[in-house]
Design an enzyme around this catalytic site. Structure first.
Site, PDB file in Angstrom:
ATOM      1  N   GLU A   1       3.287  -9.321  13.639  1.00  0.00           N
ATOM      2  CA  GLU A   1       2.406  -9.705  14.739  1.00  0.00           C
ATOM      3  C   GLU A   1       2.036 -11.183  14.631  1.00  0.00           C
ATOM      4  OE1 GLU A   1       0.426  -6.366  12.677  1.00  0.00           O
ATOM      5  OE2 GLU A   1       2.547  -6.790  12.786  1.00  0.00           O
TER       6      GLU A   1
ATOM      7  N   ARG B   1       0.804  -1.227   0.000  1.00  0.00           N
ATOM      8  CA  ARG B   1       0.000   0.000   0.000  1.00  0.00           C
ATOM      9  C   ARG B   1       0.830   1.267   0.000  1.00  0.00           C
ATOM     10  NH1 ARG B   1      -4.082  -2.975   3.884  1.00  0.00           N
ATOM     11  NH2 ARG B   1      -2.056  -3.713   4.457  1.00  0.00           N
TER      12      ARG B   1
END
Length: 179
Positions: free
Chosen positions: A103, A66
């Site tokens: 994560e 992105r």
């Protein structure tokens, strides 16, 4: 900075609960990308911030994927080049590579070895900063190339995950913040 433009950008960020895993509130910029007025407002606000903050920038480095949507129009506005930082195995020629933790696992980023020259001033751009792992990896790659990272810039910062603390002492800027 115009409050109206910032609010228009904020209004186009859509929350998705329980994505990708349960318990995560995903901040989706797809509606922002679909709205040409809101997307222009986003690029205007980021351009104004960078012009006011830094007299000279040589490159915008965008993170896969992105950061590739925000970085090129921002670089074009500033009259500078864009450098992609990609997932491993996507760039031709000699590259620098770094592994890092996410994560939810591990990943690798790469940059072409000749992407920037020593001392060139670079702003790293992405859509979102969560725990900071990807942005820190990008900083490591640019440091290996001896670039000067003048700022890490994102549209959205998830403040409660404290990713910006991992970037210190590199300056950090986020347009929108969420807990």
């Amino acid at each position: 900075m115009s409050d109206g433009r910032l609010q228009r950008v904020r209004d186009r960020v859509r929350p998705f609960p329980d994505f990708p895993p349960p318990g995560v509130l995903f901040r989706d910029i797809s509606p922002l990308l679909k709205d040409p007025v809101a997307f222009k407002a986003l690029i205007d606000l980021l351009e104004e911030h960078l012009r006011a903050s830094f007299p000279r920038i040589d490159f915008i480095a965008g993170l896969d994927s992105r950061g590739f949507l925000i970085g090129p129009p921002l670089a074009q506005r500033l009259g500078i080049g864009f450098v992609p930082i990609r997932k491993k195995g996507k760039l031709p020629g000699p590259t620098e590579s770094v592994s890092y933790s996410l994560e939810y696992g591990k990943a690798e980023l790469e940059i072409q070895s000749d992407a920037v020259e020593e001392g060139q001033k670079v702003v790293i751009v992405d859509d979102l900063l969560a725990t900071g792992g990807t942005m820190c990896a990008a900083c490591e790659l640019l440091k290996r190339l001896k670039a000067e990272i003048v700022e890490c810039l994102v549209v959205i910062e998830l403040k409660s995950l404290k990713g910006s603390e991992k970037l210190k002492p590199i300056p950090f800027y986020s347009l929108l913040q969420y807990d």
